[in-house]
Design a protein around this motif. Structure first.
Motif, short mmCIF file in Angstrom:
data_model
loop_
_atom_site.label_atom_id
_atom_site.label_comp_id
_atom_site.label_asym_id
_atom_site.label_seq_id
_atom_site.Cartn_x
_atom_site.Cartn_y
_atom_site.Cartn_z
N ASP A 1 -1.46 16.13 -6.97
CA ASP A 1 -1.82 14.94 -6.20
C ASP A 1 -0.67 14.38 -5.37
OD1 ASP A 1 -4.52 14.82 -6.96
OD2 ASP A 1 -3.97 13.93 -8.87
N THR A 2 0.46 15.07 -5.34
CA THR A 2 1.57 14.63 -4.49
C THR A 2 1.15 14.75 -3.03
OG1 THR A 2 3.21 15.38 -6.10
CG2 THR A 2 3.97 15.06 -3.84
N PRO A 3 1.33 13.70 -2.24
CA PRO A 3 0.95 13.80 -0.83
C PRO A 3 1.65 14.97 -0.13
CG PRO A 3 1.34 11.52 -1.42
CD PRO A 3 1.81 12.36 -2.58
N ASP B 1 0.87 -1.17 0.00
CA ASP B 1 0.00 0.00 0.00
C ASP B 1 0.91 1.22 0.00
OD1 ASP B 1 -2.49 -1.29 0.08
OD2 ASP B 1 -2.32 -1.58 2.24
N TRP B 2 0.71 2.12 -0.96
CA TRP B 2 1.51 3.33 -1.08
C TRP B 2 0.65 4.53 -0.73
CZ3 TRP B 2 6.58 2.64 -1.95
CH2 TRP B 2 6.98 1.43 -2.49
N GLN B 3 1.26 5.53 -0.13
CA GLN B 3 0.52 6.73 0.21
C GLN B 3 0.13 7.44 -1.09
OE1 GLN B 3 2.52 9.39 2.86
NE2 GLN B 3 0.79 10.77 2.98
N LEU B 4 -1.14 7.70 -1.23
CA LEU B 4 -1.67 8.37 -2.42
C LEU B 4 -2.60 9.49 -2.01
CD1 LEU B 4 -2.56 5.22 -4.56
CD2 LEU B 4 -0.57 6.71 -4.83
N GLY B 5 -2.81 10.43 -2.90
CA GLY B 5 -3.73 11.53 -2.65
C GLY B 5 -3.01 12.70 -2.01
#
Length: 112
Positions: A92-94, A16-20
């Motif tokens: 959209d870069t966290p 799971d990668w940090q997105l949003g």
């Protein structure tokens, strides 16, 4: 020998990668009114400048006008001997990642 690289199924596990974009306040909260000016324009874009005018941060939640999906812009004005630089991040870069980069930039600033 077979072509390509070898690996195992375990090495290819799904992550799971940090997105949003996250919370932009993680970036904005690093700036004090004592050292920086902040302006929110009619598009709700946020512009932060250092009082000496050499640091700029722009946050463009809907993308920077004329930019290709650029959501964050950090720019440092150079000197007469050393050029400045800029860093851009997609909308959209966290915010966590942008905050880390901004933290590092601010850590390198020293008063004259």
């Amino acid at each position: 020998m077979s072509p390509g690289f070898s690996t195992t199924v375990a090495a290819l596990k799904v992550r799971d990668w940090q997105l949003g974009p996250g919370q932009p306040t993680l970036v904005m909260d690093q700036f004090s009114a004592e050292d920086f000016h902040m302006v929110v324009d009619d598009r709700a874009d946020v512009h932060i400048n250092s009082k000496d005018g050499r640091f700029y941060l722009g946050w463009f939640p809907r993308g920077r006008p004329g930019g290709d999906g650029e959501g964050w812009k950090v720019a440092i004005t150079g000197s007469t001997k050393v050029p400045g630089y800029s860093i851009s991040f997609d909308a959209d870069t966290p915010a966590d990642f942008v905050a880390a980069a901004v933290t590092r930039v601010l850590e390198t600033a020293h008063p004259r």
